[in-house]
Design a protein around this motif. Structure first.
Motif, PDB file in Angstrom:
ATOM      1  N   GLY A  44       3.005   5.815  -9.432  1.00 51.98           N
ATOM      2  CA  GLY A  44       2.370   5.346  -8.214  1.00 51.98           C
ATOM      3  C   GLY A  44       1.819   6.490  -7.380  1.00 51.98           C
ATOM      4  O   GLY A  44       0.764   6.358  -6.752  1.00 51.98           O
ATOM      5  N   LEU A  45       2.521   7.633  -7.374  1.00 55.51           N
ATOM      6  CA  LEU A  45       2.050   8.788  -6.606  1.00 55.51           C
ATOM      7  C   LEU A  45       0.709   9.285  -7.139  1.00 55.51           C
ATOM      8  O   LEU A  45      -0.194   9.618  -6.365  1.00 55.51           O
ATOM      9  CB  LEU A  45       3.084   9.912  -6.644  1.00 55.51           C
ATOM     10  N   PHE A  46       0.568   9.329  -8.476  1.00 55.37           N
ATOM     11  CA  PHE A  46      -0.712   9.784  -9.028  1.00 55.37           C
ATOM     12  C   PHE A  46      -1.836   8.832  -8.637  1.00 55.37           C
ATOM     13  O   PHE A  46      -2.932   9.283  -8.281  1.00 55.37           O
ATOM     14  CB  PHE A  46      -0.643   9.894 -10.551  1.00 55.37           C
ATOM     15  N   LEU A  47      -1.598   7.537  -8.716  1.00 49.81           N
ATOM     16  CA  LEU A  47      -2.648   6.583  -8.344  1.00 49.81           C
ATOM     17  C   LEU A  47      -3.046   6.764  -6.885  1.00 49.81           C
ATOM     18  O   LEU A  47      -4.233   6.697  -6.535  1.00 49.81           O
ATOM     19  CB  LEU A  47      -2.156   5.151  -8.588  1.00 49.81           C
ATOM     20  N   PHE A  48      -2.053   7.007  -6.018  1.00 46.89           N
ATOM     21  CA  PHE A  48      -2.337   7.242  -4.595  1.00 46.89           C
ATOM     22  C   PHE A  48      -3.176   8.507  -4.427  1.00 46.89           C
ATOM     23  O   PHE A  48      -4.190   8.517  -3.713  1.00 46.89           O
ATOM     24  CB  PHE A  48      -1.015   7.368  -3.832  1.00 46.89           C
ATOM     25  N   LEU A  49      -2.776   9.582  -5.089  1.00 46.51           N
ATOM     26  CA  LEU A  49      -3.518  10.840  -4.995  1.00 46.51           C
ATOM     27  C   LEU A  49      -4.914  10.715  -5.610  1.00 46.51           C
ATOM     28  O   LEU A  49      -5.884  11.290  -5.100  1.00 46.51           O
ATOM     29  CB  LEU A  49      -2.746  11.956  -5.703  1.00 46.51           C
ATOM     30  N   PHE A  50      -5.014   9.946  -6.695  1.00 48.12           N
ATOM     31  CA  PHE A  50      -6.297   9.809  -7.376  1.00 48.12           C
ATOM     32  C   PHE A  50      -7.313   9.073  -6.508  1.00 48.12           C
ATOM     33  O   PHE A  50      -8.501   9.420  -6.501  1.00 48.12           O
ATOM     34  CB  PHE A  50      -6.112   9.084  -8.697  1.00 48.12           C
ATOM     35  N   VAL A  51      -6.853   8.066  -5.771  1.00 53.05           N
ATOM     36  CA  VAL A  51      -7.763   7.345  -4.866  1.00 53.05           C
ATOM     37  C   VAL A  51      -8.306   8.305  -3.808  1.00 53.05           C
ATOM     38  O   VAL A  51      -9.510   8.317  -3.512  1.00 53.05           O
ATOM     39  CB  VAL A  51      -7.037   6.155  -4.215  1.00 53.05           C
ATOM     40  N   GLY A  52      -7.416   9.138  -3.251  1.00 55.81           N
ATOM     41  CA  GLY A  52      -7.867  10.131  -2.282  1.00 55.81           C
ATOM     42  C   GLY A  52      -8.808  11.155  -2.901  1.00 55.81           C
ATOM     43  O   GLY A  52      -9.803  11.557  -2.289  1.00 55.81           O
ATOM     44  N   PHE A  53      -8.480  11.558  -4.126  1.00 54.65           N
ATOM     45  CA  PHE A  53      -9.345  12.512  -4.826  1.00 54.65           C
ATOM     46  C   PHE A  53     -10.737  11.949  -5.042  1.00 54.65           C
ATOM     47  O   PHE A  53     -11.742  12.632  -4.813  1.00 54.65           O
ATOM     48  CB  PHE A  53      -8.722  12.874  -6.178  1.00 54.65           C
ATOM     49  N   MET A  54     -10.839  10.696  -5.475  1.00 56.74           N
ATOM     50  CA  MET A  54     -12.132  10.093  -5.748  1.00 56.74           C
ATOM     51  C   MET A  54     -12.963   9.955  -4.469  1.00 56.74           C
ATOM     52  O   MET A  54     -14.188  10.137  -4.498  1.00 56.74           O
ATOM     53  CB  MET A  54     -11.953   8.719  -6.406  1.00 56.74           C
TER      54      MET A  54
END
Length: 282
Positions: free
Chosen positions: A36-46
């Motif tokens: 879940g942390l990666f998905l959260f970070l990935f949304v911010g990254f995108m």
């Protein structure tokens, strides 16, 4: 009783302390793609990537910083190995291109191979060799160091070597900017799980103009969802059976039937990231 009182007197961590703890490296819970942390970070990254997609240099630096942070969350301070490999081979590739004698070019590419293979051999095979030596010459012959294995070190080591070897062969020219090479080596989608990317595939795309394309975005999202399904549903279900088989093989290998070997081999091929307690993979 004393422990209960101590727990009551210990203040609750603040919101920012919890956020900081979540973003720091945790050896017991490294960052993985299906968390879940990666998905959260990935949304911010995108979100940041889309804003910077037309600012080429800033976009490249932005991806590099996120990739380094991703590797830090996966392997801690060992992200320095990634930076070291990028600096080393970036310099060696330029020296190969400038060298006028074939002998010097061979020495330089040999140095690149020696540095990378030496780094890989130390971190990935030292523990294994110590175990072999102790089993041959008796326990305690060599002190067991339990050397940490950085995640995905095999991938970025061989990817870095492929760059200097291609420069040596004259198939590509060395990059002018270190940031471009660092992007190529550290690009997070393939950093810890592969595949090993060839320079001629990724490097020409770095400084091309980026445009939003609905069809490409849909295809990419579909591929991500299929990957998550394979990992979270298929691989995790197979892992239950595989862990039992491989774990039992270490205790009673004579009791594991032939069909179990065939079945677990098929399941292993289908499950891309199954964690097996008796072996270590990178």
């Amino acid at each position: 009783m004393t422990e209960d009182v101590a727990q009551l007197l210990t203040p609750e961590p603040s919101f920012w302390e919890r956020i900081t703890s979540l973003l720091e490296y945790d050896a017991s819970s490294p960052l993985i793609f299906n968390s879940g942390l990666f998905l959260f970070l990935f949304v911010g990254f995108m979100a940041g990537y889309l804003m910077l997609r037309r600012a080429t240099s800033l976009r490249i630096i932005y991806v590099i910083l996120f990739s380094i942070y991703f590797y830090y969350k996966s392997s801690g301070i060992y992200f320095m190995l990634l930076i070291f490999a990028s600096v080393s081979d970036f310099i060696i590739a330029h020296e190969i291109a400038r060298a006028t004698s074939q002998r010097l070019r061979k020495w330089l590419v040999a140095a690149s191979v020696a540095i990378n293979v030496g780094m890989l051999g130390y971190f990935k095979y030292t523990n294994f060799l110590i175990e072999i030596a102790n089993s041959m010459f008796g326990a305690g012959f060599l002190d067991f160091q339990n050397i940490f294995l950085p995640v995905g070190i095999s991938f970025f080591v061989f990817q870095s070597m492929s760059y200097t070897i291609d420069v040596y062969r004259g198939e590509i020219r060395p990059l002018e900017r270190w940031t471009d090479y660092m992007f190529y080596l550290s690009f997070f989608p393939q950093l810890v799980a592969g595949p090993i990317e060839r320079p001629e595939n990724l490097l020409p795309q770095l400084r091309t103009k980026q445009y939003w394309n609905n069809a490409d975005a849909a295809a990419g999202l579909k591929r991500m969802l299929v990957g998550f399904f394979k990992k979270v549903v298929v691989a995790e279900l197979f892992a239950v059976y595989l862990n039992e088989v491989y774990g039992y093989m270490t205790i009673r290998p004579d009791r594991v039937m032939e069909h179990a070997h065939v079945l677990d081999s098929i399941m292993w091929a289908l499950s891309e990231d199954t964690q097996i307690p008796t072996r270590t993979f990178s």
